[in-house]
Design a protein around this motif. Structure first.
Motif, PDB file in Angstrom:
ATOM      1  N   ASN A 208      -7.407  -1.942   0.361  1.00  0.00           N
ATOM      2  CA  ASN A 208      -6.342  -2.484   1.201  1.00  0.00           C
ATOM      3  C   ASN A 208      -6.462  -2.000   2.639  1.00  0.00           C
ATOM      4  O   ASN A 208      -6.205  -2.753   3.589  1.00  0.00           O
TER       5      ASN A 208
ATOM      6  N   TRP B 225      -5.211   2.199  -8.731  1.00  0.00           N
ATOM      7  CA  TRP B 225      -4.448   1.931  -7.515  1.00  0.00           C
ATOM      8  C   TRP B 225      -4.949   2.756  -6.340  1.00  0.00           C
ATOM      9  O   TRP B 225      -4.806   2.344  -5.197  1.00  0.00           O
TER      10      TRP B 225
ATOM     11  N   ALA C 111      -5.944   1.100  -2.847  1.00  0.00           N
ATOM     12  CA  ALA C 111      -5.431   1.564  -1.560  1.00  0.00           C
ATOM     13  C   ALA C 111      -6.544   1.622  -0.520  1.00  0.00           C
ATOM     14  O   ALA C 111      -6.346   1.264   0.649  1.00  0.00           O
TER      15      ALA C 111
ATOM     16  N   THR D   6       0.829  -1.201   0.000  1.00  0.00           N
ATOM     17  CA  THR D   6       0.000   0.000   0.000  1.00  0.00           C
ATOM     18  C   THR D   6       0.868   1.257   0.000  1.00  0.00           C
ATOM     19  O   THR D   6       0.603   2.204  -0.745  1.00  0.00           O
TER      20      THR D   6
END
Length: 263
Positions: free
Chosen positions: A237, A230, A234, A90
């Protein structure tokens, strides 16, 4: 307390175990049915993730149900490694995608993208010939520009359109080329056109399998799309990390309560 901690960790791992089955099944299905490079990029990671989640969850369930200290110890070690790896990934994703921004173009409703604005690590990923061949094949096979080709927009409609980063970078020439618009994926070059300052203009072709797929702007559009994805990853995550930390703490509690039980 012993029954509660073991029962809770068992229940949470049953949920994880059930979630791992469709992940594993999707990876196996893609392995058998993959027809494009896009799908082949996904099959191995999906299978690996599914197998890993299945085995870890199974170890947690068995260890909690039978109060087996060996399995719980192994489970906690693997979970700790998974949490550390997830934190590292991350942070890494945030660092490499922190740079990069779109550029507004006068008289256009869509932005354009420049490869040099992104981190050097990301630039190297798309500038490597082998990697870009796979990405390019994915874009062509996925018909990323087909929707623009079929819209038959007027010039005024086109410049007001909200193009995606890939459409802006790969499906049309950069605005600085000043080519004559025909439709979303067809532009007229001046006879004998060549520019030493604008290599993307030289790379443009009206052939649907070429377009601007070999342009730096296309690579930048792919990275812009990757950066957007992404950012979503994130967030996912972060939620997953909270879930894993909760399971890990409960597992530590169960292991502490069962430490008098031998393998």
């Amino acid at each position: 307390m012993v029954r509660l901690s073991n029962g809770l960790i068992g229940a949470l791992n049953v949920i994880t175990l059930m979630l791992s089955i469709p992940i594993l099944g999707s990876g196996i299905w893609l392995t058998q049915r993959a027809a494009t490079d896009c799908e082949r990029f996904l099959d191995v990671p999906l299978v690996a993730l599914g197998v890993f989640a299945f085995l870890v969850s199974l170890a947690g369930c068995v260890g909690a149900y039978f109060r087996n200290s060996c399995l719980l110890w192994l489970y906690l070690v693997v979970m700790l490694l998974l949490i550390i790896l997830l934190v590292c990934f991350t942070l890494f994703a945030f660092v490499v995608t922190n740079k990069g921004a779109s550029h507004a173009v006068s008289g256009r409703g869509f932005p354009e993208y420049r490869l040099g604005d992104y981190s050097h690590w990301l630039q190297r990923r798309v500038e490597t010939a082998k990697n870009w061949r796979s990405i390019r094949s994915c874009l062509v096979q996925g018909k990323a520009c087909k929707s623009l080709q079929n819209q038959n927009q007027t010039w005024d409609q086109f410049i007001d359109d909200n193009l995606s980063p890939i459409q802006s970078g790969c499906c049309k020439p950069p605005s600085a080329c000043n080519f004559t618009y025909v439709n979303g994926t067809a532009w007229t070059k001046p006879p004998g056109f060549y520019s030493s300052d604008l290599p993307d203009c030289n790379s443009w072709q009206n052939d649907p399998s070429t377009l601007c797929y070999d342009c730096q702007s296309c690579k930048a559009g792919v990275l812009a799309n990757l950066k957007h994805d992404w950012k979503k990853i994130a967030v996912i995550n972060f939620v997953l990390l909270i879930f894993l930390v909760v399971i890990y703490l409960i597992g530590c509690c169960a292991f502490r309560n069962d430490k008098d039980v031998h393998c």
